[in-house]
Enzyme design. Structure first.
Site, PDB file in Angstrom:
ATOM      1  N   HIS A 131       0.868  -1.183   0.000  1.00  0.00           N
ATOM      2  CA  HIS A 131       0.000   0.000   0.000  1.00  0.00           C
ATOM      3  C   HIS A 131       0.906   1.234   0.000  1.00  0.00           C
ATOM      4  O   HIS A 131       2.029   1.179   0.515  1.00  0.00           O
ATOM      5  CB  HIS A 131      -0.840  -0.044   1.278  1.00  0.00           C
ATOM      6  CG  HIS A 131      -1.902   1.002   1.396  1.00  0.00           C
ATOM      7  ND1 HIS A 131      -1.627   2.282   1.804  1.00  0.00           N
ATOM      8  CD2 HIS A 131      -3.229   0.950   1.182  1.00  0.00           C
ATOM      9  CE1 HIS A 131      -2.759   2.979   1.844  1.00  0.00           C
ATOM     10  NE2 HIS A 131      -3.748   2.192   1.459  1.00  0.00           N
ATOM     11  N   ASP A 209       3.227  -4.648   7.860  1.00  0.00           N
ATOM     12  CA  ASP A 209       2.001  -3.856   7.778  1.00  0.00           C
ATOM     13  C   ASP A 209       0.821  -4.829   7.924  1.00  0.00           C
ATOM     14  O   ASP A 209       0.470  -5.543   6.987  1.00  0.00           O
ATOM     15  CB  ASP A 209       1.955  -3.123   6.433  1.00  0.00           C
ATOM     16  CG  ASP A 209       0.631  -2.404   6.216  1.00  0.00           C
ATOM     17  OD1 ASP A 209      -0.230  -2.437   7.112  1.00  0.00           O
ATOM     18  OD2 ASP A 209       0.465  -1.819   5.133  1.00  0.00           O
ATOM     19  N   GLN A 212      -4.502  -5.210   6.993  1.00  0.00           N
ATOM     20  CA  GLN A 212      -5.568  -6.095   6.515  1.00  0.00           C
ATOM     21  C   GLN A 212      -5.612  -7.396   7.299  1.00  0.00           C
ATOM     22  O   GLN A 212      -6.597  -8.146   7.189  1.00  0.00           O
ATOM     23  CB  GLN A 212      -5.367  -6.413   5.017  1.00  0.00           C
ATOM     24  CG  GLN A 212      -5.458  -5.211   4.102  1.00  0.00           C
ATOM     25  CD  GLN A 212      -6.853  -4.610   4.049  1.00  0.00           C
ATOM     26  OE1 GLN A 212      -7.856  -5.231   4.434  1.00  0.00           O
ATOM     27  NE2 GLN A 212      -6.951  -3.382   3.586  1.00  0.00           N
ATOM     28  N   LYS A 235     -10.233  -0.500  10.235  1.00  0.00           N
ATOM     29  CA  LYS A 235     -10.505  -1.697   9.427  1.00  0.00           C
ATOM     30  C   LYS A 235     -10.860  -2.886  10.322  1.00  0.00           C
ATOM     31  O   LYS A 235     -11.279  -3.929   9.837  1.00  0.00           O
ATOM     32  CB  LYS A 235      -9.288  -2.032   8.561  1.00  0.00           C
ATOM     33  CG  LYS A 235      -8.959  -0.957   7.529  1.00  0.00           C
ATOM     34  CD  LYS A 235      -7.845  -1.388   6.616  1.00  0.00           C
ATOM     35  CE  LYS A 235      -7.147  -0.220   5.952  1.00  0.00           C
ATOM     36  NZ  LYS A 235      -7.877   0.360   4.835  1.00  0.00           N
ATOM     37  N   CYS A 375      -4.637   2.486  -3.697  1.00  0.00           N
ATOM     38  CA  CYS A 375      -3.407   2.993  -3.070  1.00  0.00           C
ATOM     39  C   CYS A 375      -2.250   2.019  -3.277  1.00  0.00           C
ATOM     40  O   CYS A 375      -1.438   1.805  -2.353  1.00  0.00           O
ATOM     41  CB  CYS A 375      -3.606   3.274  -1.574  1.00  0.00           C
ATOM     42  SG  CYS A 375      -4.681   4.662  -1.275  1.00  0.00           S
TER      43      CYS A 375
HETATM   44  C1  LIG Z   1      -2.415  -2.930   3.522  1.00  0.00           C
HETATM   45  C2  LIG Z   1      -2.725  -1.543   3.987  1.00  0.00           C
HETATM   46  N1  LIG Z   1      -1.778  -0.850   4.631  1.00  0.00           N
HETATM   47  C3  LIG Z   1      -2.004   0.383   5.097  1.00  0.00           C
HETATM   48  C4  LIG Z   1      -3.214   0.998   4.915  1.00  0.00           C
HETATM   49  C5  LIG Z   1      -3.384   2.389   5.427  1.00  0.00           C
HETATM   50  O1  LIG Z   1      -4.322   2.465   6.442  1.00  0.00           O
HETATM   51  P1  LIG Z   1      -4.617   3.905   7.087  1.00  0.00           P
HETATM   52  O2  LIG Z   1      -5.052   4.770   5.936  1.00  0.00           O
HETATM   53  O3  LIG Z   1      -5.702   3.679   8.055  1.00  0.00           O
HETATM   54  O4  LIG Z   1      -3.360   4.372   7.664  1.00  0.00           O
HETATM   55  C6  LIG Z   1      -4.223   0.327   4.236  1.00  0.00           C
HETATM   56  C7  LIG Z   1      -5.521   0.995   3.988  1.00  0.00           C
HETATM   57  O5  LIG Z   1      -6.173   0.750   2.999  1.00  0.00           O
HETATM   58  C8  LIG Z   1      -3.969  -0.987   3.770  1.00  0.00           C
HETATM   59  O6  LIG Z   1      -4.914  -1.680   3.130  1.00  0.00           O
END
Ligand SMILES: Cc1ncc(COP(=O)(O)O)c(C=O)c1O
Length: 419
Positions: A131, A209, A212, A235, A375
């Site tokens: 992401h 990260d 998900q 999420k 993203c």
């Molecule tokens: C795999 C992953 N990492 C990071 C994020 C970023 O999350 P946040 O915008 O809540 O920081 C997302 C959000 O879609 C994501 O799917």
């Protein structure tokens, strides 16, 4: 598996919790809502909404400083939530840092650890499936310090290669390796414990990260044993505005703070300051107290469901969705073939219809999916597509949602006169 096998076999641990989520009772133009965008953000159960409401109605005060009852209650609610959030992920409270979201958690590591330990000629290794929030902070860091950003490839099966990880690590220049636990586009579940262990053996630091993964799988940061594990509350059935960074104590203790201000200090003099203990050293300013309380209620809810049950439910629903989508002519699902290798995130293309048109057309049936680059623009480039449509599951979804998606896609094909 044949379609009939998938449709006749009942899921082993079906969850029946839709009624706990007020927004899912909503009807638009007289028809029910089919929410298939949980990878973007999850819906919230009544208990989370009630916990935030109760906090503001009965306990609201600034935390950590007040001696009066309200302030003590607010502090206990916030710190109690932290302790439960930490335990939910196999961590402990003082190495569980609250941030605004996963993005901020990753930036915290890039600034507070990366700036000090990564320099000219070093390598930051990430993957093609990240992401933007796990790409851009490293790009910024590498540009600033003169380090090189390198990527692990995504194979045609949607997986990473441990062999490539090994050869990158063998180069001896990797200082930090950051990778997703579950891809928000492909759904791929990466072998993060194995990856973290190889990164560690090579003398580098790992960051996972888990944005998900925490909503979908049992996650034990002690077992994964990465140096940093970041995720985001909204999420995982929690409110927006709160994320989590689990960190290795030795690293956190030696790191400089990320942001300066109130709460993160022990003493402040004219010229210099000293830092508070963990985790507050990394929590400058007034905390997101209501959001912390809400996240505590969210993980209580998930813990009561049992994350093994959540995973089993979503895996069976993913299996069902993969079979049913296969019945719609011209649909190509992207990512791993089997439900065992993926989370409940299903990106797909419909031949002859742009993903934005797909999302738009099926929205007419109240089916909420996302279309775009999710993203993950570098991954779109790797896949050779401008965008995908993405249906993503939450624990409140059931087969009727998948059936509604399939029916809406068939209608969309009719609009485009495909078939
Ligand atoms: C795999 C992953 N990492 C990071 C994020 C970023 O999350 P946040 O915008 O809540 O920081 C997302 C959000 O879609 C994501 O799917």
């Amino acid at each position: 598996m044949s379609a009939s096998a998938a449709t006749s076999a009942a899921p082993p641990a079906p969850l029946d919790i839709r009624g706990d989520f007020p927004v899912l009772a909503r009807r638009i133009d007289g028809r029910p809502l089919v929410y298939l965008d949980s990878a973007a953000t999850s819906q919230k159960p009544e208990s989370v909404i009630a916990a935030i409401d109760d906090y503001y109605r009965h306990h609201n005060a600034n935390i950590h400083r007040g001696v009066y009852t309200l302030a003590q209650e607010a502090t206990e609610m916030f710190e109690g939530a932290r302790a439960r959030v930490a335990a939910f992920c196999g961590g402990v409270a003082d190495t569980t840092i609250f941030t605004r979201n996963a993005t901020e958690a990753i930036n915290l590591v890039a600034y507070a650890w990366g700036r000090e330990h990564i320099g000219r000629g070093d390598v930051v290794l990430i993957t093609q499936m990240e992401h933007h929030s796990n790409i851009v902070p490293w790009q910024m860091l590498c540009q600033e310090v003169g380090a090189q950003l390198r990527y692990l490839d995504v194979g045609d099966d949607g997986a990473l290669s441990l062999g490539q990880l090994d050869s990158e690590l063998a180069g001896g220049r990797v200082k930090l390796c950051a990778f997703a636990h579950i891809s928000n586009v492909l759904g791929t579940i990466n072998p993060v414990a194995e990856m973290a262990s190889r990164v560690r053996a090579a003398g580098a630091v790992s960051l996972v990260d888990g944005s998900q993964a925490v909503p979908q799988l049992p996650v034990d940061v002690g077992v994964i044993d990465a140096d940093f594990y970041a995720w985001t509350g909204h999420k995982a059935l929690g409110p927006t505005g709160i994320g989590v960074l689990h960190g290795r104590r030795e690293l956190l203790e030696r790191m400089r703070p990320f942001l300066g201000g109130g709460d993160m200090i022990r003493t402040v003099d004219w010229e210099t300051s000293t830092w508070n203990d963990l985790p507050w050293k990394f929590e400058a300013g007034t905390s997101m107290v209501a959001e912390g309380v809400g996240l505590g209620a969210a993980i209580d809810y998930l813990a009561a469901l049992g994350m093994e049950n959540v995973r089993a439910h979503e895996r069976e629903l993913t299996r069902y969705a993969l079979v049913r989508l296969g019945e719609v002519g011209g649909v190509r699902v992207i990512g791993p073939v089997g439900a065992d290798e993926r989370g409940g995130v299903i990106s797909f293309e419909v031949e002859g219809i742009h993903p934005h048109d797909v999302a738009d057309l099926i929205n007419r049936e109240n089916v909420c999916v996302r279309a775009g680059h999710h993203c993950a623009m570098p991954l779109m480039r790797r896949l050779g597509v401008p965008a995908t449509a993405r249906a993503s599951l939450g624990p409140y979804n059931d087969r009727s949602d998948v059936d509604a998606l399939v029916a809406a896609l068939l209608k969309a094909r009719d609009v485009f006169e495909i078939g």
